[in-house]
Design a protein around this motif. Structure first.
Motif, PDB file in Angstrom:
ATOM      1  N   LEU A 109       1.103  -1.071  -0.218  1.00  0.00           N
ATOM      2  CA  LEU A 109      -0.209   0.168  -0.587  1.00  0.00           C
ATOM      3  C   LEU A 109       0.761   1.619  -0.045  1.00  0.00           C
ATOM      4  O   LEU A 109       0.447   2.056  -0.756  1.00  0.00           O
ATOM      5  CB  LEU A 109      -1.020  -0.019   0.970  1.00  0.00           C
ATOM      6  CG  LEU A 109      -2.045  -0.948   0.738  1.00  0.00           C
ATOM      7  CD1 LEU A 109      -2.591  -0.755   2.204  1.00  0.00           C
ATOM      8  CD2 LEU A 109      -3.351  -0.329  -0.184  1.00  0.00           C
ATOM      9  N   THR A 110       2.213   1.426   0.845  1.00  0.00           N
ATOM     10  CA  THR A 110       2.819   2.172   0.079  1.00  0.00           C
ATOM     11  C   THR A 110       3.390   2.909  -0.721  1.00  0.00           C
ATOM     12  O   THR A 110       3.371   3.745  -1.153  1.00  0.00           O
ATOM     13  CB  THR A 110       3.711   2.381   1.770  1.00  0.00           C
ATOM     14  OG1 THR A 110       3.573   1.434   3.084  1.00  0.00           O
ATOM     15  CG2 THR A 110       5.115   3.304   2.131  1.00  0.00           C
ATOM     16  N   VAL A 111       4.160   1.594  -1.303  1.00  0.00           N
ATOM     17  CA  VAL A 111       4.353   1.983  -2.439  1.00  0.00           C
ATOM     18  C   VAL A 111       3.650   2.349  -3.236  1.00  0.00           C
ATOM     19  O   VAL A 111       4.108   3.200  -3.928  1.00  0.00           O
ATOM     20  CB  VAL A 111       4.857   0.248  -3.045  1.00  0.00           C
ATOM     21  CG1 VAL A 111       5.222   0.080  -4.394  1.00  0.00           C
ATOM     22  CG2 VAL A 111       6.267  -0.334  -2.416  1.00  0.00           C
ATOM     23  N   GLY A 112       2.021   1.895  -3.725  1.00  0.00           N
ATOM     24  CA  GLY A 112       1.103   2.241  -4.329  1.00  0.00           C
ATOM     25  C   GLY A 112       0.909   3.850  -3.806  1.00  0.00           C
ATOM     26  O   GLY A 112       0.735   4.469  -4.741  1.00  0.00           O
ATOM     27  N   ILE A 113       0.928   4.090  -3.297  1.00  0.00           N
ATOM     28  CA  ILE A 113       0.846   5.281  -2.855  1.00  0.00           C
ATOM     29  C   ILE A 113       1.724   5.952  -3.422  1.00  0.00           C
ATOM     30  O   ILE A 113       1.217   7.585  -4.002  1.00  0.00           O
ATOM     31  CB  ILE A 113       0.367   5.910  -1.439  1.00  0.00           C
ATOM     32  CG1 ILE A 113      -0.430   5.909  -0.899  1.00  0.00           C
ATOM     33  CG2 ILE A 113       1.018   6.860  -1.288  1.00  0.00           C
ATOM     34  CD1 ILE A 113      -0.136   5.763   0.856  1.00  0.00           C
ATOM     35  N   THR A 114       2.605   6.217  -3.207  1.00  0.00           N
ATOM     36  CA  THR A 114       4.587   6.563  -3.917  1.00  0.00           C
ATOM     37  C   THR A 114       3.802   6.493  -5.672  1.00  0.00           C
ATOM     38  O   THR A 114       3.963   7.340  -6.676  1.00  0.00           O
ATOM     39  CB  THR A 114       5.443   5.323  -3.877  1.00  0.00           C
ATOM     40  OG1 THR A 114       5.053   6.119  -2.285  1.00  0.00           O
ATOM     41  CG2 THR A 114       6.477   6.319  -3.852  1.00  0.00           C
ATOM     42  N   ALA A 115       3.485   5.203  -5.869  1.00  0.00           N
ATOM     43  CA  ALA A 115       3.264   4.513  -7.198  1.00  0.00           C
ATOM     44  C   ALA A 115       1.993   6.018  -8.469  1.00  0.00           C
ATOM     45  O   ALA A 115       2.496   5.522  -9.375  1.00  0.00           O
ATOM     46  CB  ALA A 115       3.596   3.644  -7.615  1.00  0.00           C
ATOM     47  N   ILE A 156       8.236   3.283 -12.493  1.00  0.00           N
ATOM     48  CA  ILE A 156       9.530   2.312 -11.480  1.00  0.00           C
ATOM     49  C   ILE A 156       8.446   2.379 -10.680  1.00  0.00           C
ATOM     50  O   ILE A 156       8.762   0.655 -10.876  1.00  0.00           O
ATOM     51  CB  ILE A 156      10.399   3.531 -10.646  1.00  0.00           C
ATOM     52  CG1 ILE A 156      11.720   3.236 -12.592  1.00  0.00           C
ATOM     53  CG2 ILE A 156      11.217   1.789 -10.455  1.00  0.00           C
ATOM     54  CD1 ILE A 156      12.816   4.146 -11.901  1.00  0.00           C
ATOM     55  N   TYR A 157       8.237   2.925 -10.200  1.00  0.00           N
ATOM     56  CA  TYR A 157       7.251   2.146  -9.397  1.00  0.00           C
ATOM     57  C   TYR A 157       5.938   1.630  -8.842  1.00  0.00           C
ATOM     58  O   TYR A 157       5.934   1.085  -8.076  1.00  0.00           O
ATOM     59  CB  TYR A 157       7.082   4.192  -7.971  1.00  0.00           C
ATOM     60  CG  TYR A 157       7.594   4.164  -7.111  1.00  0.00           C
ATOM     61  CD1 TYR A 157       9.264   3.665  -6.778  1.00  0.00           C
ATOM     62  CD2 TYR A 157       7.882   5.283  -7.212  1.00  0.00           C
ATOM     63  CE1 TYR A 157      10.273   4.462  -6.174  1.00  0.00           C
ATOM     64  CE2 TYR A 157       9.138   6.573  -6.888  1.00  0.00           C
ATOM     65  CZ  TYR A 157       9.885   6.426  -6.364  1.00  0.00           C
ATOM     66  OH  TYR A 157      11.287   6.001  -5.248  1.00  0.00           O
ATOM     67  N   GLN A 158       5.780   2.148  -9.753  1.00  0.00           N
ATOM     68  CA  GLN A 158       4.289   1.497 -11.000  1.00  0.00           C
ATOM     69  C   GLN A 158       4.838  -0.168 -11.475  1.00  0.00           C
ATOM     70  O   GLN A 158       3.767  -0.899 -10.385  1.00  0.00           O
ATOM     71  CB  GLN A 158       3.598   1.896 -11.924  1.00  0.00           C
ATOM     72  CG  GLN A 158       3.036   3.984 -11.582  1.00  0.00           C
ATOM     73  CD  GLN A 158       2.656   4.042 -12.663  1.00  0.00           C
ATOM     74  OE1 GLN A 158       2.710   3.855 -13.658  1.00  0.00           O
ATOM     75  NE2 GLN A 158       1.748   5.769 -12.484  1.00  0.00           N
ATOM     76  N   TRP A 203      13.121   0.758  -1.653  1.00  0.00           N
ATOM     77  CA  TRP A 203      13.401   1.182  -1.284  1.00  0.00           C
ATOM     78  C   TRP A 203      14.620   1.934  -1.555  1.00  0.00           C
ATOM     79  O   TRP A 203      15.143   3.774  -1.468  1.00  0.00           O
ATOM     80  CB  TRP A 203      13.568   1.133   0.198  1.00  0.00           C
ATOM     81  CG  TRP A 203      14.505   0.658   1.419  1.00  0.00           C
ATOM     82  CD1 TRP A 203      14.969   2.084   1.780  1.00  0.00           C
ATOM     83  CD2 TRP A 203      13.108   2.063   2.350  1.00  0.00           C
ATOM     84  NE1 TRP A 203      14.509   3.040   3.064  1.00  0.00           N
ATOM     85  CE2 TRP A 203      13.614   2.538   3.126  1.00  0.00           C
ATOM     86  CE3 TRP A 203      11.259   1.783   1.980  1.00  0.00           C
ATOM     87  CZ2 TRP A 203      12.718   3.413   3.844  1.00  0.00           C
ATOM     88  CZ3 TRP A 203      10.205   2.230   2.646  1.00  0.00           C
ATOM     89  CH2 TRP A 203      11.226   3.245   3.693  1.00  0.00           C
ATOM     90  N   ILE A 204      15.801   1.515  -2.230  1.00  0.00           N
ATOM     91  CA  ILE A 204      16.742   1.530  -3.511  1.00  0.00           C
ATOM     92  C   ILE A 204      16.640   2.995  -3.485  1.00  0.00           C
ATOM     93  O   ILE A 204      16.753   3.977  -3.872  1.00  0.00           O
ATOM     94  CB  ILE A 204      17.042   0.786  -3.773  1.00  0.00           C
ATOM     95  CG1 ILE A 204      18.134  -0.616  -3.183  1.00  0.00           C
ATOM     96  CG2 ILE A 204      18.958   1.050  -4.590  1.00  0.00           C
ATOM     97  CD1 ILE A 204      18.707  -1.603  -3.404  1.00  0.00           C
ATOM     98  N   VAL A 205      15.779   2.546  -5.359  1.00  0.00           N
ATOM     99  CA  VAL A 205      14.951   3.967  -5.843  1.00  0.00           C
ATOM    100  C   VAL A 205      14.525   4.674  -4.913  1.00  0.00           C
ATOM    101  O   VAL A 205      15.006   5.791  -5.591  1.00  0.00           O
ATOM    102  CB  VAL A 205      13.904   3.366  -6.846  1.00  0.00           C
ATOM    103  CG1 VAL A 205      13.411   4.800  -7.742  1.00  0.00           C
ATOM    104  CG2 VAL A 205      14.157   2.187  -7.739  1.00  0.00           C
ATOM    105  N   GLN A 206      13.460   5.282  -4.025  1.00  0.00           N
ATOM    106  CA  GLN A 206      13.406   5.418  -3.153  1.00  0.00           C
ATOM    107  C   GLN A 206      14.498   6.324  -2.698  1.00  0.00           C
ATOM    108  O   GLN A 206      14.370   8.018  -2.808  1.00  0.00           O
ATOM    109  CB  GLN A 206      12.518   5.797  -2.242  1.00  0.00           C
ATOM    110  CG  GLN A 206      11.956   7.111  -1.651  1.00  0.00           C
ATOM    111  CD  GLN A 206      10.913   6.229  -0.246  1.00  0.00           C
ATOM    112  OE1 GLN A 206      10.040   6.332  -0.315  1.00  0.00           O
ATOM    113  NE2 GLN A 206      11.416   5.458   0.815  1.00  0.00           N
TER     114      GLN A 206
END
Length: 278
Positions: free
Chosen positions: A191-197, A209-211, A253-256
Motif C-alpha cells: 500500500l505504501t508503494v502504491g501511494i508513492t506509485a 518504476i514505482y508502478q 527502497w533503493i530507488v526511493q
C-alpha cells in the motif's frame, strides 16, 4: 548544519534498510553452504544457524520502518504498522517445517516466543504513551488527513485483535501470528508503494518504476497466499516467491533512496497528488 544533519539521518535510515536485507540474505546463503538443501521458506531459517541474523535483521528493519517518517501521514502509519508486524514475524516462528535439513536444528520453546511478544507489546505501549504526552505537552501534534485517520484506526483495530488473541487464545496466536503478520506486513508495504506509485509521486520517470514494482509486489503477494492455501505445507516454491517479494521491496527502497537523496521527504520535491486531494 542542522539541515545537513537531518538529511544525513534520513540517508542513513534509508540506507540501513537494504543493508539489513543483505545481512538476512547473507545469513541464509552461509547457512545453505553448510546444509544439505535449501529450507522451504525464509521463515524456516529461524530453526537453523541463521536464527540470530534472521531475528536481528527483522527487528532492525522493523525499527527502521517505525522510526522513518513518511512523506505523508498515511504512508507514515502504514510504515509504522509494517514495522511493528516485522517484530511479530521475528519473535513468533512459523510452524516447524517437516523438511529441515539445516546445519543446525534449533529447539524452540513456544512460551518463550509469546513472552518475547509481550516484551514488544509493553515497549510499544510505553513509547506510545510517552510520545502522546510529549506531543500534547509541547503542542507539536499535527492534524491527520481523512485517509491518515482511516489508516490509524485500521492499525488500532489490528493491534486490538492481536492483543486480544494473545491474551485469550495464546496457542492460536502462537500457531497463526507469524503467517498473518507476514502477509499483513507486506500488504502495508505494498500500500505504501502504491501511494508513492499512483498518488504521491510527481516525477514521471520514478513514478513508472514505482508502478512497476507495485504491480509486481501485488502479484507476488497473491502468489504467496495461493501457495499457502493450495499446497500441503511449505515447498520450495514458497521461498522463491518470498525472495522475490523481499527483492522487490529492496528495489523500491533503493530507488526511493536515489530519488530523495538530496531532500528529506517527498513533499519537499513537490506537493504530491495525495496532499492535493486531501
Amino acid at each position: 548544519m542542522t539541515d545537513t544533519a537531518v538529511a544525513d539521518t534520513y540517508r542513513y535510515l534509508r540506507g540501513g534498510m537494504p543493508v539489513m536485507i543483505v545481512a538476512l540474505a547473507a545469513g541464509v546463503l552461509i547457512e545453505r553452504l553448510h546444509a544439505r538443501c535449501w529450507q522451504t521458506s525464509i521463515s524456516a531459517y529461524y530453526f537453523t544457524s541463521a536464527h540470530g541474523v534472521f531475528i536481528a535483521a527483522l527487528c532492525v528493519i522493523g525499527a527502521l520502518l517505525i522510526v522513518y517518517k513518511g512523506s505523508n501521514d498515511t504512508e507514515d502509519v502504514l510504515l509504522n504498522l509494517a514495522g511493528i508486524l516485522a517484530f511479530v514475524v521475528a519473535m513468533v516462528p512459523t510452524t516447524r517445517p517437516v523438511l529441515l535439513c539445516g546445519s543446525t536444528d534449533l529447539a524452540v520453546d513456544d512460551p518463550a516466543a509469546l513472552r518475547n511478544v509481550w516484551a514488544i507489546v509493553i515497549a510499544l505501549g510505553v513509547s506510545r504513551a510517552a510520545s502522546w504526552i510529549m506531543y500534547r505537552r509541547t503542542g507539536t501534534g499535527r492534524r491527520r488527513s481523512s485517509l491518515g485517520v482511516a489508516a490509524t484506526w485500521l492499525q488500532r483495530a489490528l493491534f486490538a485483535v492481536g492483543i486480544a488473541a494473545l491474551v485469550l487464545t495464546p496457542q492460536w496466536f502462537r500457531t497463526h501470528a507469524h503467517g498473518i503478520a507476514a502477509i499483513a506486513m507486506f500488504a502495508a508495504i505494498i500500500l505504501t508503494v502504491g501511494i508513492t506509485a499512483f498518488v504521491a509521486s510527481d516525477r514521471r520517470r520514478y513514478q513508472l518504476i514505482y508502478q512497476g514494482i507495485s504491480v509486481a509486489m501485488v502479484l507476488t503477494l497473491v502468489a504467496v497466499v495461493c501457495l499457502h492455501e493450495l499446497l500441503d505445507g511449505f515447498n520450495h516454491a514458497v521461498i522463491v516467491v518470498e525472495t522475490a517479494l523481499i527483492a522487490e521491496f529492496a528495489a523500491y527502497w533503493i530507488v526511493q533512496t536515489v530519488e530523495l537523496w538530496g531532500t528529506v521527504t517527498r513533499p519537499t520535491v513537490g506537493e504530491g497528488r495525495l496532499h492535493r486531494a486531501l
